[in-house]
Design a protein around this motif. Structure first.
Motif, PDB file in Angstrom:
ATOM      1  N   LYS A 326     -15.970   3.213   5.049  1.00 52.26           N
ATOM      2  CA  LYS A 326     -16.133   3.441   3.610  1.00 52.26           C
ATOM      3  C   LYS A 326     -15.662   2.219   2.849  1.00 52.26           C
ATOM      4  O   LYS A 326     -14.687   1.556   3.225  1.00 52.26           O
ATOM      5  CB  LYS A 326     -15.384   4.688   3.165  1.00 52.26           C
ATOM      6  CG  LYS A 326     -13.907   4.738   3.490  1.00 52.26           C
ATOM      7  CD  LYS A 326     -13.319   6.087   3.125  1.00 52.26           C
ATOM      8  CE  LYS A 326     -11.855   6.186   3.538  1.00 52.26           C
ATOM      9  NZ  LYS A 326     -11.286   7.526   3.272  1.00 52.26           N
ATOM     10  N   ASN A 327     -16.382   1.909   1.787  1.00 51.24           N
ATOM     11  CA  ASN A 327     -16.109   0.703   1.001  1.00 51.24           C
ATOM     12  C   ASN A 327     -15.681   1.104  -0.408  1.00 51.24           C
ATOM     13  O   ASN A 327     -16.444   1.746  -1.142  1.00 51.24           O
ATOM     14  CB  ASN A 327     -17.355  -0.182   0.962  1.00 51.24           C
ATOM     15  CG  ASN A 327     -17.751  -0.649   2.354  1.00 51.24           C
ATOM     16  OD1 ASN A 327     -16.975  -1.289   3.047  1.00 51.24           O
ATOM     17  ND2 ASN A 327     -18.964  -0.289   2.774  1.00 51.24           N
ATOM     18  N   LEU A 328     -14.454   0.757  -0.747  1.00 52.80           N
ATOM     19  CA  LEU A 328     -13.870   1.119  -2.031  1.00 52.80           C
ATOM     20  C   LEU A 328     -13.813  -0.096  -2.940  1.00 52.80           C
ATOM     21  O   LEU A 328     -13.581  -1.225  -2.478  1.00 52.80           O
ATOM     22  CB  LEU A 328     -12.461   1.670  -1.831  1.00 52.80           C
ATOM     23  CG  LEU A 328     -12.309   2.738  -0.745  1.00 52.80           C
ATOM     24  CD1 LEU A 328     -10.838   3.071  -0.551  1.00 52.80           C
ATOM     25  CD2 LEU A 328     -13.099   3.987  -1.093  1.00 52.80           C
ATOM     26  N   LEU A 329     -13.991   0.129  -4.219  1.00 54.02           N
ATOM     27  CA  LEU A 329     -13.942  -0.962  -5.191  1.00 54.02           C
ATOM     28  C   LEU A 329     -12.693  -0.830  -6.047  1.00 54.02           C
ATOM     29  O   LEU A 329     -12.408   0.234  -6.606  1.00 54.02           O
ATOM     30  CB  LEU A 329     -15.181  -0.949  -6.076  1.00 54.02           C
ATOM     31  CG  LEU A 329     -16.501  -1.198  -5.344  1.00 54.02           C
ATOM     32  CD1 LEU A 329     -17.674  -1.014  -6.298  1.00 54.02           C
ATOM     33  CD2 LEU A 329     -16.531  -2.600  -4.741  1.00 54.02           C
ATOM     34  N   ILE A 330     -11.926  -1.898  -6.127  1.00 53.07           N
ATOM     35  CA  ILE A 330     -10.743  -1.942  -6.980  1.00 53.07           C
ATOM     36  C   ILE A 330     -10.836  -3.166  -7.878  1.00 53.07           C
ATOM     37  O   ILE A 330     -11.641  -4.079  -7.629  1.00 53.07           O
ATOM     38  CB  ILE A 330      -9.444  -2.017  -6.152  1.00 53.07           C
ATOM     39  CG1 ILE A 330      -9.405  -3.310  -5.319  1.00 53.07           C
ATOM     40  CG2 ILE A 330      -9.286  -0.790  -5.273  1.00 53.07           C
ATOM     41  CD1 ILE A 330      -8.065  -3.584  -4.682  1.00 53.07           C
ATOM     42  N   THR A 331     -10.028  -3.168  -8.906  1.00 52.96           N
ATOM     43  CA  THR A 331      -9.908  -4.357  -9.751  1.00 52.96           C
ATOM     44  C   THR A 331      -8.508  -4.925  -9.591  1.00 52.96           C
ATOM     45  O   THR A 331      -7.520  -4.202  -9.754  1.00 52.96           O
ATOM     46  CB  THR A 331     -10.171  -4.018 -11.226  1.00 52.96           C
ATOM     47  OG1 THR A 331     -11.521  -3.579 -11.369  1.00 52.96           O
ATOM     48  CG2 THR A 331      -9.953  -5.244 -12.107  1.00 52.96           C
ATOM     49  N   VAL A 332      -8.437  -6.186  -9.248  1.00 56.36           N
ATOM     50  CA  VAL A 332      -7.163  -6.887  -9.119  1.00 56.36           C
ATOM     51  C   VAL A 332      -6.886  -7.582 -10.455  1.00 56.36           C
ATOM     52  O   VAL A 332      -7.699  -8.390 -10.920  1.00 56.36           O
ATOM     53  CB  VAL A 332      -7.210  -7.919  -7.976  1.00 56.36           C
ATOM     54  CG1 VAL A 332      -5.873  -8.654  -7.870  1.00 56.36           C
ATOM     55  CG2 VAL A 332      -7.551  -7.240  -6.657  1.00 56.36           C
ATOM     56  N   VAL A 333      -5.762  -7.229 -11.058  1.00 60.13           N
ATOM     57  CA  VAL A 333      -5.374  -7.836 -12.337  1.00 60.13           C
ATOM     58  C   VAL A 333      -4.330  -8.907 -12.041  1.00 60.13           C
ATOM     59  O   VAL A 333      -3.183  -8.606 -11.705  1.00 60.13           O
ATOM     60  CB  VAL A 333      -4.818  -6.786 -13.310  1.00 60.13           C
ATOM     61  CG1 VAL A 333      -4.511  -7.440 -14.658  1.00 60.13           C
ATOM     62  CG2 VAL A 333      -5.801  -5.631 -13.476  1.00 60.13           C
ATOM     63  N   HIS A 334      -4.732 -10.157 -12.135  1.00 62.55           N
ATOM     64  CA  HIS A 334      -3.852 -11.271 -11.814  1.00 62.55           C
ATOM     65  C   HIS A 334      -2.851 -11.508 -12.944  1.00 62.55           C
ATOM     66  O   HIS A 334      -3.092 -11.091 -14.099  1.00 62.55           O
ATOM     67  CB  HIS A 334      -4.682 -12.524 -11.554  1.00 62.55           C
ATOM     68  CG  HIS A 334      -5.568 -12.408 -10.349  1.00 62.55           C
ATOM     69  ND1 HIS A 334      -5.120 -12.600  -9.067  1.00 62.55           N
ATOM     70  CD2 HIS A 334      -6.900 -12.091 -10.237  1.00 62.55           C
ATOM     71  CE1 HIS A 334      -6.106 -12.424  -8.213  1.00 62.55           C
ATOM     72  NE2 HIS A 334      -7.208 -12.116  -8.897  1.00 62.55           N
ATOM     73  N   PRO A 335      -1.709 -12.166 -12.653  1.00 63.33           N
ATOM     74  CA  PRO A 335      -0.717 -12.436 -13.704  1.00 63.33           C
ATOM     75  C   PRO A 335      -1.282 -13.182 -14.897  1.00 63.33           C
ATOM     76  O   PRO A 335      -0.776 -13.055 -16.013  1.00 63.33           O
ATOM     77  CB  PRO A 335       0.332 -13.283 -12.964  1.00 63.33           C
ATOM     78  CG  PRO A 335       0.222 -12.847 -11.541  1.00 63.33           C
ATOM     79  CD  PRO A 335      -1.238 -12.578 -11.323  1.00 63.33           C
TER      80      PRO A 335
END
Length: 646
Positions: A326-335
């Motif tokens: 399964k492939n999940l999508l997340i958003t990485v919020v960088h500093p």
């Protein structure tokens, strides 16, 4: 031979009497100096409860409230009552004694701190909603202290400028504040809590490691003296930063931390656990990848059922969740504030552990990808996302090979931005999967990692299971729950660089200072002691932290029992033994016995009917290990011996 005259004899008698009075006075002063306070229940600010508070969710909170040690005033907020403060101060005293042996010196900062130092280290933003922010009448921003790395750094910066000033270790014992979303477990997770935090400052990384070892050893001595079981586990540094960290966890089923233990004895917080990379698999016999119809199968359970119904395996084995990717999508919020969409591929039979996943991206934060984030990638098909539109091109595509099932998609994908694709570390190169075909109602079968698709790298994404291989290779892991009671960090240069803490070295060159950080949750430790040391009747405090070593009970209607108890209490107090004396005149013996067990002093001494009839006292050990009956004349000595043996 001479004889005393009447006048001379009188003078000698006066001198002898004066000497006797002087010696008696000195002895009384010595006893007064030795004597301990007697806590009399007839006047003590105390009210015990017979029933558990309705909103107390763990044993320690129930007993501490029932026994009159603390009172709840709001979610995650507690008032300290006299007996509770006595326990707290004893815990603090043990911590201070052990830190003094390391050369650490105590300081204290305000609870209300300015915003600017936390802005310099980005933690004003990183803490998010977890801190209490306030404004003063001049519209200036402040916070209630959650932790104080910045303040210690600035204090040393303000006072020290040379290598000759170092090393130094400073600490404070202070209430801290965090806006917990869901306070629970009494004082184990509250909004206000007492914490000891120490910071070491050294010239070199090697010196830092020495200071780290010294403080870690001190923590071990502290927890042993407090009679708290603990396990030292490898941990992540998280927002604190630094190169190394270890946690002290109290193994308790109510704990929020999961740690993994190896047969070798090594332990890891699951957030810090690294997966043993599986060996490459031989895929030479795997069928070519093919896209097949899988209607109404947007979930793993639906996909497995539909696969077994429509596309049974040729070898007779049924498809299982472990065959799916399964492939999940997340958003990485960088500093920096940049938002990056990342796809995570995980085995279908494993659940994602968001704490482990987030630890892999620190200091960035992760959150669920929003519709706005995904609007840049119209090729994504919800419920059917596959690797053909994720990450780098496959090896075959990169070589320009014509793949019947994915060439056209790959060619078009080359013209579009590709989403970074990270695989869970359990996925072996050469492994075979069912995964999304990037087309509604379809999945691809026999997709091989390394043949049909590639990834940008690996990430620790899924929950650790009992039986997973330990990182040290010593065998399968076992999982336990624990409460974090302490943690030590090698902070390195993070805060000294952010706040410009430098000194001149021996060559006159300006260099940054190496820092370490060491913390104990003092009020949390008290709750853990209560969790460990209790029975169905109440608390059973270890002698080192009990409000008193002895609980003396006078029962019955005969005044002799009370007078005998009063004399005994005075003798014990003069010997320096801390005593709670239940001298309440109109309280039944049953209630007194119940209160003594609930309050939990190590020794309970009963003066009652046997005292009046037989001239004896009963000495009970609260832990149930022993009970003895002694003559009244020998009681003080017997109790002193019992106290020394605790």
């Amino acid at each position: 031979m001479t004889t005393n005259s009447p006048k001379t004899g009188k003078l000698a008698e006066c001198r002898k009497a004066h000497s006797h009075r002087t010696q008696k006075s000195r002895r009384a002063n010595t006893l007064k100096a030795m004597s301990s306070e007697v806590l009399r229940m007839s006047s003590m600010f105390l009210r015990t409860l017979r029933d558990d508070p309705a909103d107390a969710d763990v044993t320690s909170a129930k007993l501490l409230i029932r026994a009159g040690y603390i009172r709840k005033v709001g979610p995650g907020l507690y008032s300290w009552l006299p007996l509770g403060l006595k326990v707290l101060r004893k815990i603090e005293g043990i911590i201070r004694e052990e830190l003094a042996k390391t050369g650490a010196q105590e300081v204290e900062f305000p609870v209300l701190l300015p915003k600017d130092p936390y802005t310099a280290t980005n933690r004003w933003e990183e803490y998010g909603d977890n801190i209490f922010r306030v404004k003063d009448r001049h519209d200036q921003d402040y916070l209630l202290v959650p932790t104080a790395e910045e303040m210690f750094t600035l204090m040393v910066k303000d006072m020290y400028s040379s290598y000759k000033d170092l090393p130094v270790t400073l600490y404070q014992m202070k209430s801290k504040y965090r806006d917990e979303f869901r306070p629970r477990a009494g004082m184990i997770r509250g909004r206000e809590f007492v914490m000891q935090d120490a910071y070491s400052f050294d010239m070199t990384e090697e010196d830092l490691k020495k200071s780290y070892a010294i403080q870690r050893d001190a923590y071990e001595r502290i927890f042993k003296r407090l009679k708290v079981d603990y396990v030292m586990v490898h941990a992540t540094s998280g927002p604190m930063g630094g190169s190394a960290s270890e946690e002290f966890l109290a193994p308790l089923p109510i704990g929020e931390d999961t740690f993994a233990q190896a047969p070798s004895g090594a332990s890891w917080n699951v957030e810090a656990l690294t997966t043993v990379r599986p060996e490459d698999m031989d895929f030479s016999g795997v069928e070519p990848m093919v896209a097949l119809e899988t209607p109404d199968s947007a979930t793993i359970d639906e996909l497995v059922a539909k696969s077994n119904e429509l596309h049974p395996r040729s070898d007779g084995r049924e498809w299982a969740a472990s065959d799916t990717l399964k492939n999940l999508l997340i958003t990485v919020v960088h500093p920096t504030g940049e938002r990056e969409v990342v796809a995570i591929g995980v085995p279908g039979d494993r659940q994602v552990d968001m704490k482990r996943l987030e630890a892999s991206f620190t200091p960035a934060e992760i959150e669920e990808a929003t519709a706005e984030d995904l609007a840049k990638f119209p090729e994504l098909v919800k419920g059917y996302i596959g690797p053909s539109v994720l990450g780098p091109q496959s090896a075959q595509d990169a070589q320009g090979a014509d793949d019947a099932d994915g060439a056209d998609g790959a060619d078009s994908a080359e013209k579009k931005p590709r989403i970074k694709y990270l695989l869970d570390a359990h996925i072996a190169r050469g492994s075979e999967w069912i995964t999304g075909a990037d087309e509604a109602g379809k999945h691809v079968y026999h997709a091989v990692y390394g043949r049909d698709f590639e990834a940008n790298g690996f990430v620790e994404a899924v929950e650790v299971r009992s039986g997973d291989m330990s990182p040290d290779g010593s065998g399968p892991l076992s999982l336990e729950r624990g409460v974090e009671i302490g943690q030590v960090f090698q902070l390195g240069l993070k805060y000294s660089k952010a706040l410009d803490l430098t000194v001149l070295n021996e060559n006159g060159k300006t260099v940054p200072v190496w820092m370490g950080c060491y913390g104990i949750g003092v009020s949390r430790v008290m709750s853990c002691i209560a969790e460990y040391h209790n029975d169905e009747n109440g608390l059973k405090w270890p002698a080192a932290v009990a409000p008193a070593q002895v609980h003396v009970i006078a029962t019955g209607r005969d005044q002799m029992a009370f007078e005998t108890a009063e004399t005994l209490v005075e003798q014990l107090a003069e010997a320096g033994i801390e005593v709670i004396f239940d001298d309440r005149a109109k309280v039944s013996p049953g209630i007194k016995f119940k209160d003594s067990e609930l309050l939990g002093m190590p020794l309970i001494v009963v003066s009652g009917r046997d005292t009046v009839q037989n001239g004896t006292l009963e000495i009970r050990h609260r832990d149930g290990s022993a009970t003895q009956v002694v003559p009244v004349a020998e009681a003080a000595e017997a109790i002193q011996a019992a106290v020394k043996a605790l």
